[in-house]
Design a protein around this motif. Structure first.
Motif, short mmCIF file in Angstrom:
data_model
loop_
_atom_site.label_atom_id
_atom_site.label_comp_id
_atom_site.label_asym_id
_atom_site.label_seq_id
_atom_site.Cartn_x
_atom_site.Cartn_y
_atom_site.Cartn_z
N SER A 10 0.83 -1.20 0.00
CA SER A 10 0.00 0.00 0.00
C SER A 10 0.87 1.25 0.00
N ALA A 11 2.10 1.10 0.43
CA ALA A 11 3.06 2.20 0.46
C ALA A 11 4.43 1.56 0.47
N PRO A 12 5.43 2.17 -0.07
CA PRO A 12 5.41 3.50 -0.69
C PRO A 12 5.00 3.45 -2.16
N GLN A 87 0.34 17.26 -1.89
CA GLN A 87 -0.40 16.64 -0.81
C GLN A 87 0.09 15.22 -0.52
N TRP A 88 0.91 14.65 -1.41
CA TRP A 88 1.44 13.31 -1.21
C TRP A 88 2.62 13.28 -0.24
N ARG A 91 2.44 11.16 2.99
CA ARG A 91 2.25 9.74 2.69
C ARG A 91 3.58 9.08 2.36
N GLU A 92 4.39 9.74 1.53
CA GLU A 92 5.68 9.18 1.13
C GLU A 92 6.79 9.53 2.10
N PRO A 94 6.70 10.46 5.76
CA PRO A 94 6.19 10.71 7.11
C PRO A 94 7.27 11.23 8.06
N GLU A 103 1.16 9.77 13.56
CA GLU A 103 1.38 9.07 12.30
C GLU A 103 2.85 8.95 11.94
#
Length: 327
Positions: A10-12, A87-88, A91-92, A94, A103
């Motif tokens: 789900s990531a990265p 905005q990413w 997420r990439e 943290p 988080e």
């Protein structure tokens, strides 16, 4: 292009996998694309072809000596047209979140970090907000498309973000932005390639240094010295975050003959430049500066223009490198 199964991380770098060619135009972007050998060879040949005719030697120097002018003009022309907040980022990356934000992943911190900051503060009283307990520096910040998502997130956390660009026009746009807040952000003009010009920040004091689509604009022969200097501002355990153009991205293959300055380094029509990295080059660049590799990824995606039914192969690089010595 090889299709992938539905299972994946789900990531990265996302988890939208294309499993059927019939679904190609259902979304604007597909993640973790694997190229076929034929696609690899076609891209290599196109890059080799558009590099076969170089910019005349007598003209090449101006793209280095006049780089500030070219980028100043770029921001004057485009600042309100196509820049969007990234905005990413969280997420990439943290690691941009201060330690007290839930988080944020756990990361090593030097045991004497606060004592180090207090010592540096006594010696550098003119440093903006030297008492912040979490410090971020974005180099090549442009008009603030990373800065302002960060500023909005770190308010009232005891964190502070420095940001610099060598374009005075870009920095003025940052300072004029309605979300610019001097209590959590300090924007300043700085040329990363100027060896004799230190940053207005204590050495060994930053938790994060970030460069997003910045190093590709610097001549590859200058890059190692730039990374070496920036690495010295990281505290033990601090992290360097990197994202930039990857080798054989669509934007590299679109260059015409006569735009190549050096191997995999080109000038655009407006005088700005772009280099295209490989994974091995990214590894050497940061580990030669004394940093430890945490992440080094090739981000291959398919970008889709659904209206025109156009498929575009994109390649970006993403890396995280830590300053040794944290505990």
């Amino acid at each position: 292009m090889r299709l992938k199964g539905t299972q994946g991380p789900s990531a990265p770098l996302g988890a939208r996998f294309l499993t059927s060619p019939e679904d190609m135009f259902q979304h604007n972007m597909w993640d973790h694309v694997q190229w076929t050998e034929k696609e690899e060879e076609t891209a290599r040949q196109r890059a080799e072809d558009n590099s076969s005719v170089r910019v005349p030697q007598e003209e090449q120097a101006k793209y280095d000596t006049e780089a500030c002018r070219y980028w100043n003009t770029f921001y004057e022309t485009h600042h309100g047209k196509f820049f969007k907040d990234r905005q990413w980022l969280f997420r990439e990356f943290p690691e941009l979140l201060p330690p007290d934000v839930p988080e944020r992943p756990a990361s090593p911190r030097a045991a004497d970090h606060q004592e180090t900051l207090e010592t540096l503060a006594r010696d550098t009283r003119d440093i903006p907000y030297q008492h912040a307990d979490f410090r971020i520096l974005e180099v090549g910040c442009g008009v603030g498309n990373s800065v302002f998502p960060i500023v909005k997130t770190i308010k009232e956390t005891g964190a502070f973000v420095y940001c610099c660009d060598f374009s005075p026009h870009a920095i003025q746009l940052v300072k004029d932005h309605p979300d610019y807040d001097p209590s959590v952000c300090h924007a300043f003009v700085h040329d990363l390639c100027e060896e004799g010009s230190p940053l207005p920040i204590p050495l060994h004091s930053l938790d994060v240094v970030m460069a997003v689509f910045v190093f590709s604009s610097i001549h590859p022969t200058r890059l190692q010295a730039v990374v070496d200097r920036l690495a010295r501002y990281l505290r033990p355990g601090g992290v360097f975050l990197f994202r930039d153009h990857g080798r054989h991205d669509l934007s590299q293959l679109r260059f015409k003959k006569g735009q190549c300055l050096a191997e995999n380094f080109y000038t655009r029509g407006d005088g700005t430049c772009a280099y295209f990295f490989t994974k091995d080059e990214v590894h050497r660049l940061f580990t030669n500066a004394g940093l430890e590799e945490v992440q080094n990824l090739v981000d291959r995606r398919i970008q889709v223009n659904r209206g025109k039914k156009v498929v575009m192969h994109r390649v970006w690089m993403q890396g995280k490198f830590r300053c040794p010595g944290g505990s």
